[in-house]
Design a protein around this motif. Sequence first.
Motif, PDB file in Angstrom:
ATOM      1  N   TYR A 187       0.957  -1.215   0.055  1.00 20.72           N
ATOM      2  CA  TYR A 187       0.035   0.148  -0.041  1.00 20.72           C
ATOM      3  C   TYR A 187       0.910   1.156  -0.221  1.00 20.72           C
ATOM      4  O   TYR A 187       1.912   1.420   0.811  1.00 20.72           O
ATOM      5  N   LEU A 188       0.652   2.054  -0.874  1.00 21.79           N
ATOM      6  CA  LEU A 188       1.258   3.372  -0.747  1.00 21.79           C
ATOM      7  C   LEU A 188       0.585   4.591  -1.484  1.00 21.79           C
ATOM      8  O   LEU A 188      -0.215   4.265  -2.290  1.00 21.79           O
ATOM      9  N   THR A 189       1.126   5.892  -1.225  1.00 21.86           N
ATOM     10  CA  THR A 189       0.360   6.840  -2.115  1.00 21.86           C
ATOM     11  C   THR A 189       0.924   7.039  -3.004  1.00 21.86           C
ATOM     12  O   THR A 189       2.173   6.641  -3.484  1.00 21.86           O
ATOM     13  N   ALA A 190       0.273   7.609  -4.091  1.00 21.51           N
ATOM     14  CA  ALA A 190       0.647   7.923  -5.599  1.00 21.51           C
ATOM     15  C   ALA A 190       2.006   8.742  -5.444  1.00 21.51           C
ATOM     16  O   ALA A 190       2.976   9.077  -6.152  1.00 21.51           O
ATOM     17  N   GLU A 191       1.841   9.576  -4.447  1.00 21.62           N
ATOM     18  CA  GLU A 191       2.941  10.585  -4.097  1.00 21.62           C
ATOM     19  C   GLU A 191       4.251   9.836  -3.749  1.00 21.62           C
ATOM     20  O   GLU A 191       5.432  10.042  -4.245  1.00 21.62           O
ATOM     21  N   LYS A 192       4.052   8.762  -2.995  1.00 21.28           N
ATOM     22  CA  LYS A 192       5.319   8.070  -2.516  1.00 21.28           C
ATOM     23  C   LYS A 192       5.635   7.296  -3.722  1.00 21.28           C
ATOM     24  O   LYS A 192       6.965   7.076  -4.018  1.00 21.28           O
ATOM     25  N   PHE A 193       4.686   6.534  -4.433  1.00 21.36           N
ATOM     26  CA  PHE A 193       5.160   6.071  -5.830  1.00 21.36           C
ATOM     27  C   PHE A 193       6.000   7.019  -6.620  1.00 21.36           C
ATOM     28  O   PHE A 193       7.175   6.500  -7.091  1.00 21.36           O
ATOM     29  N   MET A 194       5.813   8.165  -6.581  1.00 18.21           N
ATOM     30  CA  MET A 194       6.525   9.124  -7.477  1.00 18.21           C
ATOM     31  C   MET A 194       7.982   9.374  -7.028  1.00 18.21           C
ATOM     32  O   MET A 194       8.890   9.294  -7.415  1.00 18.21           O
ATOM     33  N   TYR A 195       7.832   9.616  -5.625  1.00 16.06           N
ATOM     34  CA  TYR A 195       9.412   9.684  -5.056  1.00 16.06           C
ATOM     35  C   TYR A 195       9.930   8.366  -5.232  1.00 16.06           C
ATOM     36  O   TYR A 195      11.331   8.657  -5.602  1.00 16.06           O
ATOM     37  N   GLN A 196       9.535   7.347  -5.070  1.00 16.67           N
ATOM     38  CA  GLN A 196      10.337   6.247  -5.141  1.00 16.67           C
ATOM     39  C   GLN A 196      10.944   5.926  -6.625  1.00 16.67           C
ATOM     40  O   GLN A 196      12.098   5.685  -6.584  1.00 16.67           O
ATOM     41  N   PHE A 197       9.907   6.339  -7.479  1.00 17.28           N
ATOM     42  CA  PHE A 197      10.515   6.314  -9.131  1.00 17.28           C
ATOM     43  C   PHE A 197      11.460   7.399  -9.285  1.00 17.28           C
ATOM     44  O   PHE A 197      12.417   7.022  -9.893  1.00 17.28           O
ATOM     45  N   ILE A 198      11.174   8.755  -8.702  1.00 22.51           N
ATOM     46  CA  ILE A 198      12.359   9.451  -8.807  1.00 22.51           C
ATOM     47  C   ILE A 198      13.715   9.357  -8.507  1.00 22.51           C
ATOM     48  O   ILE A 198      14.540   9.332  -8.906  1.00 22.51           O
ATOM     49  N   LYS A 199      13.559   8.709  -7.403  1.00 26.68           N
ATOM     50  CA  LYS A 199      14.738   8.119  -6.451  1.00 26.68           C
ATOM     51  C   LYS A 199      15.540   7.114  -7.276  1.00 26.68           C
ATOM     52  O   LYS A 199      16.764   7.276  -7.553  1.00 26.68           O
ATOM     53  N   ALA A 200      14.554   6.349  -7.866  1.00 24.09           N
ATOM     54  CA  ALA A 200      15.419   5.185  -8.349  1.00 24.09           C
ATOM     55  C   ALA A 200      15.974   5.576  -9.758  1.00 24.09           C
ATOM     56  O   ALA A 200      17.057   5.172 -10.242  1.00 24.09           O
ATOM     57  N   LEU A 201      15.259   6.606 -10.318  1.00 20.67           N
ATOM     58  CA  LEU A 201      15.919   7.297 -11.521  1.00 20.67           C
ATOM     59  C   LEU A 201      17.288   7.949 -11.136  1.00 20.67           C
ATOM     60  O   LEU A 201      18.315   7.622 -11.955  1.00 20.67           O
ATOM     61  N   ARG A 202      17.161   8.458 -10.200  1.00 14.88           N
ATOM     62  CA  ARG A 202      18.249   9.250  -9.748  1.00 14.88           C
ATOM     63  C   ARG A 202      19.691   8.234  -9.271  1.00 14.88           C
ATOM     64  O   ARG A 202      20.842   8.553  -9.627  1.00 14.88           O
ATOM     65  N   PHE A 203      19.197   7.099  -8.720  1.00 13.79           N
ATOM     66  CA  PHE A 203      20.261   6.171  -8.476  1.00 13.79           C
ATOM     67  C   PHE A 203      20.513   5.044  -9.521  1.00 13.79           C
ATOM     68  O   PHE A 203      21.183   4.066  -9.334  1.00 13.79           O
ATOM     69  N   LYS A 204      19.973   5.438 -10.796  1.00 14.46           N
ATOM     70  CA  LYS A 204      20.072   4.318 -11.733  1.00 14.46           C
ATOM     71  C   LYS A 204      19.567   2.783 -11.143  1.00 14.46           C
ATOM     72  O   LYS A 204      20.471   2.129 -11.384  1.00 14.46           O
TER      73      LYS A 204
END
Length: 455
Positions: A187-204
């Motif tokens: 379970y997570l908020t769409a917001e957290k989904f976004m932050y996880q995604f952006i983080k993943a992008l940044r950390f490759k």
Amino acid sequence: MDEDFHFNEVKLSWQKTLSELKKSLDKNTFQNWIKPVSFESYDNGILSLSVPTRFLRDWIINNYASVIKRVCTDQGSQIKKLSIIVKEKNERIIPGTEAIYQDKEEEEDTYYDDISAPLDPKFTFDNFIVGKPNELAYAAAQRVAESEVVSFNPLFLYGGVGLGKTHLMHAVAWSIKKRSPKKNVVYLTAEKFMYQFIKALRFKNIMSFKEQFRSVDVLMIDDVQFIIGKDNTQEEFFHTFNTLVDKKRQIIISADKSPADLEGLEDRLKSRLGWGLVADIHPLTYELRLGILQSKSEQKNLKLSSEVLEFLANKITNNVREMEGALNRLAVHGSLQQSDISMDMVKDVLKDLLRTNSRKITIDEIQKKVTEHYNIRLSDMHSPRRSRSIARPRQVAMYLAKSITTRSLPEIGRKFGGRDHTTVIHAIKTIEEIMVNDPSLAEDIELLTRILQTS
Ligand code: ADP
Ligand code: MG
């Protein structure tokens, strides 16, 4: 170093930061964007600030976080991270709204936290009060929680703020976890989904991000309206969604509007979201509000007379969150006073809440109720016709618009077929004068006011 000392020092340096920012930004920018920011705390190099809206938070994180951090550091405070939370007007922190800014080189490289957000132990099916407005959503959620096979995918829950969407999602998660502890329920908020995604992008780390999400059994994304306009996140969400649907994994989504009404969401995503079962939670009825108040006050061991309960059910109409807030306040005051909670006390303790609740009534609603009451057509509210049988109710509606909303006279005029504000003033005066000598009109006004404030 003494904690308090440090805290005060940073608070002071926040004041200085503000005056520095004031100097370096233009007046409007400062007024609109920086002024609403409040200092919350300083702990271990983390400076916490709060703002009234998510929009403001994002804007500051994206545009001013680095400036704030730098100026603050220039003022002598060691700041490693800047955290911004969203606080409602009544000072309640909105959970899950924290956003963090930190410089690149200081980020921990262990970026994995649990992709699932914690579940609230109180948000269970048992604690959910069911009534007409939420029975469909409740039944659908239970069905998803109990069935072995995926019956409808996704389950899409939508409704206004504080009506129980998150509660129902957590309830499904608890129920599935209890029955099948091995299932990976996320379970997570769409917001957290976004932050996880952006983080993943940044950390490759995008591959492991995908892996993580695509291996879940049940995925719940809360407040999906948040990703509107965030194109990359939408794209990723869409792929995650499709993969899971293909694998026959259950998905539950919530939003503040129906898929079709989520303006700005990509069409293909919109239609995909509407494939399963779309269940809405309607605004609460009086009966449901009363039921919720009774059950919640019992849970809190708060003894309220039926007069008080009915009063609250009448007055606090927006959402359950506000009802809970009201009960909490009464609980605190009740325990301090060691006496029964009287109506006077309720009115006093909840003054501000009662005011904001009555403010929400719209001119459209007023016009609707007034036309129903006088048995005329809604279009008569806007028409230029002047016959008494129509003009009088129209004046009543204008009078009510002035007395129970915060709309200005010109705004009211516009809502009544583009009339001038002097016409509105005239209407109000007329009604006031007639009321003095005509008790039946005074009764009408009272009745209509009550209907409007309690529906
Ligand atoms: P939303 O996600 O729709 O904004 P929440 O699920 O966060 O709303 O609900 C707000 C608060 O109201 C929570 O504390 C929740 O437990 C409570 N609540 C909402 N609906 C109900 C209900 N039908 N019965 C009991 N509590 C409810
Ligand atoms: Mg919610």
